[in-house]
Design a protein around this motif. Structure first.
Motif, PDB file in Angstrom:
ATOM      1  N   PRO A  52       0.832  -1.209   0.000  1.00  0.00           N
ATOM      2  CA  PRO A  52       0.000   0.000   0.000  1.00  0.00           C
ATOM      3  C   PRO A  52       0.865   1.256   0.000  1.00  0.00           C
ATOM      4  O   PRO A  52       1.907   1.305   0.650  1.00  0.00           O
ATOM      5  N   VAL A  53       0.425   2.272  -0.726  1.00  0.00           N
ATOM      6  CA  VAL A  53       1.154   3.536  -0.805  1.00  0.00           C
ATOM      7  C   VAL A  53       0.225   4.690  -0.442  1.00  0.00           C
ATOM      8  O   VAL A  53      -0.845   4.854  -1.046  1.00  0.00           O
ATOM      9  N   LEU A  54       0.663   5.466   0.537  1.00  0.00           N
ATOM     10  CA  LEU A  54      -0.048   6.671   0.948  1.00  0.00           C
ATOM     11  C   LEU A  54       0.709   7.876   0.402  1.00  0.00           C
ATOM     12  O   LEU A  54       1.862   8.107   0.770  1.00  0.00           O
ATOM     13  N   ILE A  55       0.072   8.622  -0.515  1.00  0.00           N
ATOM     14  CA  ILE A  55       0.687   9.816  -1.083  1.00  0.00           C
ATOM     15  C   ILE A  55       0.574  10.951  -0.062  1.00  0.00           C
ATOM     16  O   ILE A  55      -0.506  11.237   0.446  1.00  0.00           O
ATOM     17  N   LEU A  56       1.714  11.588   0.206  1.00  0.00           N
ATOM     18  CA  LEU A  56       1.767  12.707   1.152  1.00  0.00           C
ATOM     19  C   LEU A  56       2.427  13.870   0.435  1.00  0.00           C
ATOM     20  O   LEU A  56       3.610  13.786   0.078  1.00  0.00           O
ATOM     21  N   THR A  57       1.675  14.956   0.225  1.00  0.00           N
ATOM     22  CA  THR A  57       2.220  16.038  -0.590  1.00  0.00           C
ATOM     23  C   THR A  57       1.540  17.362  -0.293  1.00  0.00           C
ATOM     24  O   THR A  57       0.422  17.400   0.227  1.00  0.00           O
ATOM     25  N   ALA A  58       2.218  18.431  -0.613  1.00  0.00           N
ATOM     26  CA  ALA A  58       1.646  19.765  -0.467  1.00  0.00           C
ATOM     27  C   ALA A  58       0.716  20.092  -1.629  1.00  0.00           C
ATOM     28  O   ALA A  58      -0.062  21.036  -1.568  1.00  0.00           O
ATOM     29  N   ARG A  59       0.780  19.349  -2.683  1.00  0.00           N
ATOM     30  CA  ARG A  59      -0.076  19.592  -3.843  1.00  0.00           C
ATOM     31  C   ARG A  59      -1.514  19.193  -3.517  1.00  0.00           C
ATOM     32  O   ARG A  59      -1.767  18.156  -2.929  1.00  0.00           O
ATOM     33  N   ASP A  60      -2.459  20.031  -3.946  1.00  0.00           N
ATOM     34  CA  ASP A  60      -3.850  19.721  -3.606  1.00  0.00           C
ATOM     35  C   ASP A  60      -4.808  19.866  -4.788  1.00  0.00           C
ATOM     36  O   ASP A  60      -6.016  19.886  -4.604  1.00  0.00           O
ATOM     37  N   SER A  61      -4.280  19.972  -6.005  1.00  0.00           N
ATOM     38  CA  SER A  61      -5.179  20.072  -7.157  1.00  0.00           C
ATOM     39  C   SER A  61      -5.747  18.698  -7.484  1.00  0.00           C
ATOM     40  O   SER A  61      -5.100  17.671  -7.276  1.00  0.00           O
ATOM     41  N   TRP A  62      -6.954  18.688  -8.029  1.00  0.00           N
ATOM     42  CA  TRP A  62      -7.606  17.412  -8.309  1.00  0.00           C
ATOM     43  C   TRP A  62      -6.835  16.603  -9.352  1.00  0.00           C
ATOM     44  O   TRP A  62      -6.790  15.375  -9.285  1.00  0.00           O
ATOM     45  N   SER A  63      -6.189  17.295 -10.328  1.00  0.00           N
ATOM     46  CA  SER A  63      -5.478  16.572 -11.387  1.00  0.00           C
ATOM     47  C   SER A  63      -4.282  15.804 -10.824  1.00  0.00           C
ATOM     48  O   SER A  63      -3.979  14.688 -11.282  1.00  0.00           O
ATOM     49  N   GLU A  64      -3.588  16.379  -9.833  1.00  0.00           N
ATOM     50  CA  GLU A  64      -2.430  15.698  -9.241  1.00  0.00           C
ATOM     51  C   GLU A  64      -2.873  14.525  -8.375  1.00  0.00           C
ATOM     52  O   GLU A  64      -2.195  13.503  -8.313  1.00  0.00           O
ATOM     53  N   PRO A  70      -0.566  20.831   5.025  1.00  0.00           N
ATOM     54  CA  PRO A  70      -0.202  20.268   6.338  1.00  0.00           C
ATOM     55  C   PRO A  70      -1.257  19.264   6.785  1.00  0.00           C
ATOM     56  O   PRO A  70      -2.410  19.349   6.393  1.00  0.00           O
ATOM     57  N   PHE A  71      -0.844  18.319   7.591  1.00  0.00           N
ATOM     58  CA  PHE A  71      -1.745  17.252   8.011  1.00  0.00           C
ATOM     59  C   PHE A  71      -1.678  17.077   9.524  1.00  0.00           C
ATOM     60  O   PHE A  71      -0.746  17.541  10.183  1.00  0.00           O
ATOM     61  N   ILE A  72      -2.670  16.410  10.046  1.00  0.00           N
ATOM     62  CA  ILE A  72      -2.705  16.065  11.467  1.00  0.00           C
ATOM     63  C   ILE A  72      -2.125  14.662  11.614  1.00  0.00           C
ATOM     64  O   ILE A  72      -2.535  13.732  10.915  1.00  0.00           O
ATOM     65  N   THR A  73      -1.157  14.527  12.518  1.00  0.00           N
ATOM     66  CA  THR A  73      -0.455  13.255  12.675  1.00  0.00           C
ATOM     67  C   THR A  73      -1.408  12.098  12.922  1.00  0.00           C
ATOM     68  O   THR A  73      -1.254  11.006  12.364  1.00  0.00           O
ATOM     69  N   GLU A  74      -2.418  12.328  13.764  1.00  0.00           N
ATOM     70  CA  GLU A  74      -3.363  11.259  14.092  1.00  0.00           C
ATOM     71  C   GLU A  74      -4.104  10.764  12.849  1.00  0.00           C
ATOM     72  O   GLU A  74      -4.414   9.578  12.728  1.00  0.00           O
ATOM     73  N   GLU A  75      -4.385  11.673  11.918  1.00  0.00           N
ATOM     74  CA  GLU A  75      -5.068  11.247  10.699  1.00  0.00           C
ATOM     75  C   GLU A  75      -4.147  10.393   9.836  1.00  0.00           C
ATOM     76  O   GLU A  75      -4.567   9.376   9.271  1.00  0.00           O
ATOM     77  N   LEU A  76      -2.889  10.797   9.720  1.00  0.00           N
ATOM     78  CA  LEU A  76      -1.945   9.997   8.948  1.00  0.00           C
ATOM     79  C   LEU A  76      -1.821   8.597   9.525  1.00  0.00           C
ATOM     80  O   LEU A  76      -1.846   7.606   8.784  1.00  0.00           O
ATOM     81  N   LEU A  77      -1.699   8.501  10.849  1.00  0.00           N
ATOM     82  CA  LEU A  77      -1.579   7.185  11.485  1.00  0.00           C
ATOM     83  C   LEU A  77      -2.834   6.352  11.258  1.00  0.00           C
ATOM     84  O   LEU A  77      -2.756   5.143  11.014  1.00  0.00           O
ATOM     85  N   ALA A  78      -4.007   6.988  11.343  1.00  0.00           N
ATOM     86  CA  ALA A  78      -5.259   6.265  11.136  1.00  0.00           C
ATOM     87  C   ALA A  78      -5.354   5.746   9.699  1.00  0.00           C
ATOM     88  O   ALA A  78      -5.784   4.611   9.464  1.00  0.00           O
ATOM     89  N   ARG A  79      -4.963   6.571   8.739  1.00  0.00           N
ATOM     90  CA  ARG A  79      -5.008   6.141   7.345  1.00  0.00           C
ATOM     91  C   ARG A  79      -4.002   5.007   7.089  1.00  0.00           C
ATOM     92  O   ARG A  79      -4.294   4.062   6.356  1.00  0.00           O
ATOM     93  N   LEU A  80      -2.836   5.113   7.714  1.00  0.00           N
ATOM     94  CA  LEU A  80      -1.833   4.058   7.562  1.00  0.00           C
ATOM     95  C   LEU A  80      -2.328   2.743   8.154  1.00  0.00           C
ATOM     96  O   LEU A  80      -2.185   1.680   7.538  1.00  0.00           O
ATOM     97  N   ARG A  81      -2.921   2.807   9.337  1.00  0.00           N
ATOM     98  CA  ARG A  81      -3.468   1.578   9.950  1.00  0.00           C
ATOM     99  C   ARG A  81      -4.527   0.951   9.052  1.00  0.00           C
ATOM    100  O   ARG A  81      -4.585  -0.281   8.896  1.00  0.00           O
ATOM    101  N   ALA A  82      -5.372   1.792   8.456  1.00  0.00           N
ATOM    102  CA  ALA A  82      -6.425   1.274   7.581  1.00  0.00           C
ATOM    103  C   ALA A  82      -5.829   0.576   6.360  1.00  0.00           C
ATOM    104  O   ALA A  82      -6.302  -0.484   5.949  1.00  0.00           O
TER     105      ALA A  82
END
Length: 227
Positions: free
Chosen positions: A74-86, A102-114
């Motif tokens: 599984p790959v979680l994309i983490l980026t400052a880009r927020d356009s729909w095309s990217e 910027p992201f909230i650490t708890e959300e990143l961990l939750a998404r990674l666990r999922a």
């Protein structure tokens, strides 16, 4: 579980390494796309956190090469880009999820666990094997409702076996998934961790398949009660 973080921002890279390590993961780091691609191509990761705006090779290209080579982690994309095309480009390249800085650490961990749960065929954050329960959100285990005190490596071994409950996991696979790249790996220590876990969670929960590896099971007495 072993995670690769490919991120060119040094501060964020260190922050992610600290957070993931504290959450019970083994973590490898790469600062550019070429190093990230090489590690993902040669090491057995359970998941990857991948920035898109990387030097030497951009994240989408890295991901496309992994998928073309048959890498299915599984790959979680983490980026400052927020356009729909990217975002679409990331998903079309084979990403499994997307988080914008910027992201909230708890959300990143939750998404990674999922992502890790889905990859192993689980739907809940709490993994259960009879009276043995592992809460992946808190990186804690309990038996019959009583907390089990585990070291970081004991938890990693138990968590990996729980995610793959019922399957024989070779010792070499455990070594590859509980240690980061820089750790001095010794497969003999796996036997030590297994022995400690058996004393803490019950001797009959982890079976040894001689010449093959270890299998985590629900003890017969608990299976009969549940049935």
């Amino acid at each position: 579980m072993r995670i690769l973080v490919v991120e060119d921002d040094a501060d964020l890279r260190r922050q992610l390494a600290d957070v993931l390590s504290q959450s019970g993961y083994a973590v490898d780091l790469a600062a550019d796309g070429e190093d990230g691609h090489f590690l993902g191509d040669t090491e057995p990761y359970d998941a990857v956190i991948l920035d898109l705006g990387l030097p030497k090779m951009d994240g989408v290209s890295v991901l496309k090469k992994w998928r073309a080579d048959g890498k299915s982690f599984p790959v979680l994309i983490l980026t400052a880009r927020d356009s729909w095309s990217e975002k679409v480009a990331g998903f079309d390249a084979g990403a499994d999820d997307y988080l914008t800085k910027p992201f909230i650490t708890e959300e990143l961990l939750a998404r990674l666990r999922a992502l890790l749960r889905r990859a192993a065929g689980h739907s809940a954050a709490t993994l259960e094997a009879g009276k043995l329960v592992v809460d992946t959100r808190a990186a804690r285990a309990s038996v019959n409702g009583e907390p089990v005190k585990l070291t970081a490596h004991e938890y990693r071994v138990l968590s990996y076996l729980m995610h793959h409950m019922g399957r024989v996991v070779p010792r070499t696979e455990l070594v590859e998934h509980i240690y980061d790249q820089d750790f001095d790996r010794d497969s003999n220590t796996i036997e030590v961790f297994i022995g400690r876990l058996r004393r803490k969670i019950g001797q009959d929960r982890i079976q040894t398949e001689r010449g093959l590896g270890y299998r985590l099971v629900v003890p017969d007495v608990e299976a009969r009660v549940a049935g």
